[in-house]
Scaffold this motif. Structure first.
Motif, PDB file in Angstrom:
ATOM      1  N   LYS A 296      22.446 -18.823  -2.008  1.00 39.06           N
ATOM      2  CA  LYS A 296      22.682 -18.716  -3.451  1.00 39.06           C
ATOM      3  C   LYS A 296      23.394 -19.961  -3.982  1.00 39.06           C
ATOM      4  N   ARG A 297      24.300 -20.497  -3.179  1.00 38.20           N
ATOM      5  CA  ARG A 297      24.986 -21.721  -3.606  1.00 38.20           C
ATOM      6  C   ARG A 297      23.997 -22.885  -3.700  1.00 38.20           C
ATOM      7  N   PHE A 298      23.068 -22.944  -2.760  1.00 32.51           N
ATOM      8  CA  PHE A 298      22.055 -23.997  -2.806  1.00 32.51           C
ATOM      9  C   PHE A 298      21.182 -23.852  -4.045  1.00 32.51           C
ATOM     10  N   LEU A 299      20.790 -22.606  -4.360  1.00 30.89           N
ATOM     11  CA  LEU A 299      19.976 -22.388  -5.553  1.00 30.89           C
ATOM     12  C   LEU A 299      20.735 -22.790  -6.805  1.00 30.89           C
ATOM     13  N   GLY A 300      22.035 -22.399  -6.834  1.00 33.82           N
ATOM     14  CA  GLY A 300      22.820 -22.761  -8.012  1.00 33.82           C
ATOM     15  C   GLY A 300      22.989 -24.263  -8.157  1.00 33.82           C
ATOM     16  N   ASP A 301      23.282 -24.926  -7.051  1.00 31.48           N
ATOM     17  CA  ASP A 301      23.452 -26.381  -7.113  1.00 31.48           C
ATOM     18  C   ASP A 301      22.158 -27.066  -7.508  1.00 31.48           C
ATOM     19  N   ALA A 302      21.040 -26.600  -6.912  1.00 36.75           N
ATOM     20  CA  ALA A 302      19.750 -27.228  -7.253  1.00 36.75           C
ATOM     21  C   ALA A 302      19.397 -26.997  -8.709  1.00 36.75           C
ATOM     22  N   ALA A 303      19.647 -25.748  -9.190  1.00 37.15           N
ATOM     23  CA  ALA A 303      19.337 -25.459 -10.595  1.00 37.15           C
ATOM     24  C   ALA A 303      20.223 -26.272 -11.523  1.00 37.15           C
ATOM     25  N   HIS A 304      21.492 -26.424 -11.143  1.00 39.26           N
ATOM     26  CA  HIS A 304      22.404 -27.196 -11.986  1.00 39.26           C
ATOM     27  C   HIS A 304      21.973 -28.664 -12.047  1.00 39.26           C
ATOM     28  N   GLU A 305      21.561 -29.199 -10.916  1.00 36.13           N
ATOM     29  CA  GLU A 305      21.129 -30.600 -10.899  1.00 36.13           C
ATOM     30  C   GLU A 305      19.831 -30.798 -11.653  1.00 36.13           C
ATOM     31  N   LEU A 306      18.975 -29.756 -11.690  1.00 36.89           N
ATOM     32  CA  LEU A 306      17.684 -29.887 -12.374  1.00 36.89           C
ATOM     33  C   LEU A 306      17.805 -29.733 -13.881  1.00 36.89           C
ATOM     34  N   CYS A 307      18.834 -29.043 -14.327  1.00 37.63           N
ATOM     35  CA  CYS A 307      18.917 -28.763 -15.768  1.00 37.63           C
ATOM     36  C   CYS A 307      19.009 -30.049 -16.600  1.00 37.63           C
ATOM     37  N   SER A 308      19.857 -30.962 -16.170  1.00 33.77           N
ATOM     38  CA  SER A 308      20.058 -32.191 -16.971  1.00 33.77           C
ATOM     39  C   SER A 308      18.796 -33.025 -17.090  1.00 33.77           C
ATOM     40  N   PRO A 309      18.115 -33.396 -15.992  1.00 29.85           N
ATOM     41  CA  PRO A 309      16.879 -34.188 -16.160  1.00 29.85           C
ATOM     42  C   PRO A 309      15.794 -33.444 -16.902  1.00 29.85           C
ATOM     43  N   LEU A 310      15.727 -32.127 -16.747  1.00 31.31           N
ATOM     44  CA  LEU A 310      14.700 -31.371 -17.474  1.00 31.31           C
ATOM     45  C   LEU A 310      14.966 -31.376 -18.962  1.00 31.31           C
ATOM     46  N   VAL A 311      16.231 -31.272 -19.339  1.00 36.05           N
ATOM     47  CA  VAL A 311      16.555 -31.340 -20.773  1.00 36.05           C
ATOM     48  C   VAL A 311      16.197 -32.711 -21.327  1.00 36.05           C
ATOM     49  N   ARG A 312      16.523 -33.777 -20.586  1.00 36.79           N
ATOM     50  CA  ARG A 312      16.186 -35.129 -21.033  1.00 36.79           C
ATOM     51  C   ARG A 312      14.677 -35.325 -21.133  1.00 36.79           C
ATOM     52  N   PHE A 352      21.489 -16.500 -11.862  1.00 35.19           N
ATOM     53  CA  PHE A 352      21.465 -15.674 -10.669  1.00 35.19           C
ATOM     54  C   PHE A 352      22.513 -16.134  -9.662  1.00 35.19           C
ATOM     55  N   SER A 353      22.637 -17.415  -9.485  1.00 33.78           N
ATOM     56  CA  SER A 353      23.600 -17.942  -8.533  1.00 33.78           C
ATOM     57  C   SER A 353      25.034 -17.683  -8.998  1.00 33.78           C
ATOM     58  N   LYS A 354      25.306 -17.893 -10.286  1.00 34.58           N
ATOM     59  CA  LYS A 354      26.647 -17.649 -10.793  1.00 34.58           C
ATOM     60  C   LYS A 354      27.052 -16.192 -10.665  1.00 34.58           C
ATOM     61  N   ALA A 355      26.132 -15.292 -10.969  1.00 36.53           N
ATOM     62  CA  ALA A 355      26.447 -13.864 -10.861  1.00 36.53           C
ATOM     63  C   ALA A 355      26.702 -13.471  -9.415  1.00 36.53           C
ATOM     64  N   SER A 356      25.952 -14.031  -8.502  1.00 33.88           N
ATOM     65  CA  SER A 356      26.116 -13.687  -7.085  1.00 33.88           C
ATOM     66  C   SER A 356      27.404 -14.235  -6.529  1.00 33.88           C
ATOM     67  N   LEU A 357      27.693 -15.509  -6.826  1.00 33.54           N
ATOM     68  CA  LEU A 357      28.872 -16.147  -6.252  1.00 33.54           C
ATOM     69  C   LEU A 357      30.153 -15.739  -6.956  1.00 33.54           C
ATOM     70  N   GLY A 358      30.043 -15.211  -8.160  1.00 32.58           N
ATOM     71  CA  GLY A 358      31.254 -14.827  -8.886  1.00 32.58           C
ATOM     72  C   GLY A 358      31.750 -13.451  -8.532  1.00 32.58           C
ATOM     73  N   GLU A 359      31.035 -12.702  -7.653  1.00 35.58           N
ATOM     74  CA  GLU A 359      31.412 -11.325  -7.328  1.00 35.58           C
ATOM     75  C   GLU A 359      32.754 -11.254  -6.619  1.00 35.58           C
ATOM     76  N   SER A 360      33.046 -12.195  -5.725  1.00 36.78           N
ATOM     77  CA  SER A 360      34.234 -12.101  -4.888  1.00 36.78           C
ATOM     78  C   SER A 360      35.519 -12.310  -5.686  1.00 36.78           C
TER      79      SER A 360
END
Length: 512
Positions: A296-312, A352-360
């Motif tokens: 989940k952390r990998f998905l979140g990191d990958a999604a976070h890194e993809l958001c900026s170039p996709l917006v541009r 999805f990643s934020k919701a999963s990792l924020g549970e603890s």
């Protein structure tokens, strides 16, 4: 790791200890009751009672007139709840309860007394029994021929034995007959005290065991059987409960793991196979938690890194779309739609990643169910789909407003997308003790029964296509599940009857 004390050896040892205890208890019971197994219908206490009763009866009969023997036997019959009668050596009835003796009783009695005189046997016609009292063989009031009916009796040595005196051993036997169904007690008495010409047999009859205290009484044995069962339950209960409690805890733990909750810790202090299994489950839960969290952390990191170039890219394509000629404009629009779809996918993955990792580390607070549903309803309001809400205003749950809002919004969006044309979407909430239920149901076609359990899996869709016209990429319900579980809740899906799908959220009620 070798098990120091295997569970099989423990159960086997416990079984043999229990079996040994039961054998010892049964042996003591047999010893006390019977003395031996030769006369199982006459326990040792009954044999002693029969000896004392016979000695007392001989003394009473020896000191009474022949005409009073019937009364003496009637008293004994009433005292011991058994019909008693006296028979002489020729099988003739002397006194007591007159009854026809079965052939097997007659044979057993005469064999013990010795064979009858030939004249007596010959005098009876074929098939005739001299044991049945008839006017021909009833003893006259003065007694049988040769009987001395004097009131004077031999000296007092035939009186009832004084307390502590040794009682003579009278031969005795117990038989059972089928016709009639009865139990027969035969006690062979000596002729001297009664002044008879030969041995006398005291015959007692009872229709069933347990009536007379002179014969076997099944009630104590029933109580012993009940005691054995209770003893076995008490003896085995601690071990069985210990085993079943451990198994129940491990079952609940594995069910939690199957539902994606890995924060479990089983006690692994046992030194048998169950202890090893608990340790293995703890290790498995820890490893799975690491794997899933890393994913989940990998998905979140990958999604976070993809958001900026996709917006541009989306901004650049918007500018290019304004400057493109008519021939290139359709191509630019298609590329921009694909980039927009990729940006939405990246946002879903990030949510999805934020919701999963924020549970603890999520701090739960009181959340109004009505406010959450109203906010989600306002966001997902659509002309094509009506939403009917039935929620009490004062209903509150433990949770996080943002996560619950995101979960309900995704459910409304999903219902509108797949069943908006079939009828209104219904949102209800109610309380059952300390649990609050929230349901979002539609009138659509539902899903196949085999797909119900997979709806909340990430990237799973009933329709395997991945176009924007048929829905997203299968993260909507996965995000719902993650958000609800982060609020310590449970989500489930069921098909409605006759059609439709219902998603149910189960949350803990906030009690002020």
């Amino acid at each position: 790791m070798k098990t120091p004390f295997p569970l099989f050896a423990r159960l086997l040892l416990w079984f043999f200890v229990n079996l040994l205890a039961l054998i010892v208890g049964l042996a003591l019971m047999v010893r006390v009751q019977f003395g031996s197994l030769d006369n199982w219908l006459m326990p040792q206490s009954s044999q002693d009672e029969i000896q004392a009763m016979s000695a007392t009866l001989i003394g009473n009969l020896a000191h009474s007139d022949r005409r009073d023997w019937g009364g003496e036997l009637a008293q004994v019959s009433a005292a011991y709840k058994m019909d008693f009668a006296l028979y002489d050596s020729r099988g003739q009835w002397l006194a007591g309860s007159a009854s026809k003796l079965p052939d097997e009783i007659r044979r057993a009695m005469t064999f013990a007394q010795g064979p009858r005189p030939l004249a007596d046997n010959a005098s009876q016609g074929p098939g005739m029994s001299s044991l049945e009292p008839t006017p021909a063989n009833l003893v006259p009031p003065g007694g049988p021929p040769g009987f001395n009916s004097r009131t004077e009796r031999p000296p007092t040595e035939h009186a009832p034995p004084p307390p502590g005196a040794k009682i003579p051993d009278f031969p005795k036997k117990v038989l059972r007959t089928e016709n009639p169904s009865a139990y027969w007690l035969m006690v062979h008495l000596p002729p001297e005290p009664l002044q008879t010409s030969g041995p006398v047999t005291l015959v007692g009859m009872t229709p069933a065991l347990g009536i007379s205290p002179l014969l076997f009484n099944p009630k104590p044995w029933i109580m012993v059987a009940i005691g054995i069962v209770l003893f076995s339950i008490v003896f085995w209960f601690p071990l069985a409960r210990n085993l079943t409690n451990s198994i129940i805890k491990m079952t609940r733990a594995t069910e939690s793991i199957a539902e994606g909750r890995f924060d479990i810790q089983l006690a692994d202090t046992r030194r048998d196979e169950l202890g090893r299994l608990s340790h293995a489950i703890n290790r498995m839960a820890a490893r799975l938690k690491d794997f899933v969290t890393g994913q989940k952390r990998f998905l979140g990191d990958a999604a976070h890194e993809l958001c900026s170039p996709l917006v541009r890219m989306e901004i650049a394509l918007g500018i290019l779309e304004e400057r493109a000629d008519e021939k290139s404009l359709p191509l630019v629009k298609d590329v921009r739609e694909e980039v927009t779809h990729m940006r939405k996918l990246a946002n879903d993955l990030l949510s999805f990643s934020k919701a999963s990792l924020g549970e603890s580390h999520l701090k739960l607070e009181a959340v109004s169910v009505a406010e959450v549903i109203e906010a989600a309803r306002g966001l997902e309001k659509s002309k094509e789909c009506a939403v009917a809400v039935d929620v009490p205003d004062d209903l509150k749950v433990w949770g996080n407003f943002e996560l619950l809002y995101r979960a309900v919004a995704n459910l409304l969006r999903n219902a509108a997308r797949y069943a908006g044309d079939a009828g209104p979407v219904s949102v209800k909430a109610w309380r059952e003790e300390d649990i609050v239920f929230i349901t979002v149901s539609d009138e659509g076609p539902g899903v196949a029964p085999k797909d119900v359990g997979k709806l909340f899996d990430p990237f799973y869709r009933v329709d395997s296509s991945r176009t924007s016209e048929t829905g997203g990429v299968g993260l909507g319900l996965a995000i719902v599940k993650t958000c609800v579980e982060a609020c310590r809740g449970v989500v489930s899906a069921t098909n409605r009857t006759p059609h439709g799908l219902e998603i149910r959220l189960r949350l803990n009620r906030f009690a002020e």
